[in-house]
Design a protein around this motif. Structure first.
Motif, PDB file in Angstrom:
ATOM      1  N   GLU A 131       0.802  -1.215   0.044  1.00  0.00           N
ATOM      2  CA  GLU A 131      -0.035   0.061  -0.050  1.00  0.00           C
ATOM      3  C   GLU A 131       0.899   1.125   0.034  1.00  0.00           C
ATOM      4  OE1 GLU A 131      -3.639  -0.118   0.072  1.00  0.00           O
ATOM      5  OE2 GLU A 131      -3.686  -1.871   0.443  1.00  0.00           O
ATOM      6  N   GLN A 132       0.877   2.143  -1.044  1.00  0.00           N
ATOM      7  CA  GLN A 132       1.598   3.188  -0.980  1.00  0.00           C
ATOM      8  C   GLN A 132       0.842   4.284  -2.027  1.00  0.00           C
ATOM      9  OE1 GLN A 132       5.689   2.630  -1.791  1.00  0.00           O
ATOM     10  NE2 GLN A 132       6.018   4.853  -2.305  1.00  0.00           N
ATOM     11  N   LYS A 133       0.751   5.409  -1.148  1.00  0.00           N
ATOM     12  CA  LYS A 133       0.045   6.601  -1.759  1.00  0.00           C
ATOM     13  C   LYS A 133      -1.390   6.482  -2.146  1.00  0.00           C
ATOM     14  CE  LYS A 133       4.511   8.779  -3.120  1.00  0.00           C
ATOM     15  NZ  LYS A 133       5.166   9.358  -4.067  1.00  0.00           N
ATOM     16  N   GLU A 134      -1.980   5.507  -1.391  1.00  0.00           N
ATOM     17  CA  GLU A 134      -3.372   5.488  -1.471  1.00  0.00           C
ATOM     18  C   GLU A 134      -3.556   4.386  -2.838  1.00  0.00           C
ATOM     19  OE1 GLU A 134      -5.977   8.463  -1.500  1.00  0.00           O
ATOM     20  OE2 GLU A 134      -4.968   9.601   0.200  1.00  0.00           O
ATOM     21  N   ASN A 135      -2.516   3.569  -3.270  1.00  0.00           N
ATOM     22  CA  ASN A 135      -2.598   2.742  -3.953  1.00  0.00           C
ATOM     23  C   ASN A 135      -2.321   1.156  -3.619  1.00  0.00           C
ATOM     24  OD1 ASN A 135      -3.563   4.301  -6.594  1.00  0.00           O
ATOM     25  ND2 ASN A 135      -1.586   5.294  -6.050  1.00  0.00           N
ATOM     26  N   GLU A 174       7.546   2.805  -6.657  1.00  0.00           N
ATOM     27  CA  GLU A 174       7.218   4.399  -6.703  1.00  0.00           C
ATOM     28  C   GLU A 174       6.629   4.812  -8.023  1.00  0.00           C
ATOM     29  OE1 GLU A 174       7.192   8.183  -5.552  1.00  0.00           O
ATOM     30  OE2 GLU A 174       7.755   6.496  -4.122  1.00  0.00           O
ATOM     31  N   ALA A 227       2.887   3.716  -7.819  1.00  0.00           N
ATOM     32  CA  ALA A 227       1.964   4.388  -6.760  1.00  0.00           C
ATOM     33  C   ALA A 227       1.876   5.990  -7.074  1.00  0.00           C
ATOM     34  CB  ALA A 227       3.091   4.460  -5.582  1.00  0.00           C
ATOM     35  N   THR A 228       2.515   6.586  -8.122  1.00  0.00           N
ATOM     36  CA  THR A 228       2.479   7.824  -8.545  1.00  0.00           C
ATOM     37  C   THR A 228       1.631   7.891  -9.886  1.00  0.00           C
ATOM     38  OG1 THR A 228       4.627   8.056  -9.483  1.00  0.00           O
ATOM     39  CG2 THR A 228       4.149   8.743  -7.129  1.00  0.00           C
ATOM     40  N   LYS A 260      -0.622   7.862 -12.881  1.00  0.00           N
ATOM     41  CA  LYS A 260      -2.193   8.273 -12.885  1.00  0.00           C
ATOM     42  C   LYS A 260      -3.049   7.363 -13.903  1.00  0.00           C
ATOM     43  CE  LYS A 260      -1.597  11.873 -10.274  1.00  0.00           C
ATOM     44  NZ  LYS A 260      -2.291  11.860  -9.210  1.00  0.00           N
TER      45      LYS A 260
END
Length: 122
Positions: free
Chosen positions: A7-11, A116, A119-120, A122
């Motif tokens: 779980e990272q950055k709401e993903n 990373e 997680a970022t 889009k």
């Protein structure tokens, strides 16, 4: 096959680790997506290059295009961890470069980089 959820950055990102070849053809890629979705409820997958057939990296087979189109069609983002320096094909290098500047498929060197970027994305 071992799937770990990160779980990272709401993903929710699925890290798939295995000793065997997981992606051999389009159907095996679809099976992997379905398995990850069912077990982890994730549409973001990190996979090691060793789990992907070498035919994938031979663009003349069209396998990479067919497989990655399925990932895109189903809204699944993919990061493949590996060393790509030994590939000399200009078209493959261009393909990797373009993919890494897109938003769905990434070819990276480390697990941390894969997590990373997914997680970022889009």
């Amino acid at each position: 096959m071992n799937i770990t959820t990160i779980e990272q950055k709401e993903n929710r990102i699925a890290l798939v680790e295995c000793e065997e070849l997981l992606i051999r053809d389009v159907q095996s890629a679809l099976d992997l997506m379905a398995s990850v979705n069912y077990n982890c409820n994730s549409s973001r997958i990190v996979l090691y290059k060793s789990a992907v057939t070498e035919d994938f990296f031979e663009l003349s087979t069209c396998l990479a295009g067919e497989i990655l189109q399925k990932f895109i069609n189903y809204g699944v983002k993919l990061a493949i961890i590996g060393d790509y320096a030994n590939y000399t094909s200009k078209s493959l290098r261009d393909f990797i470069y373009e993919s890494n500047h897109g938003k769905d498929v990434f070819f990276v060197a480390t697990k941390e980089e894969a997590v990373e970027i997914l997680a970022t994305a889009k």
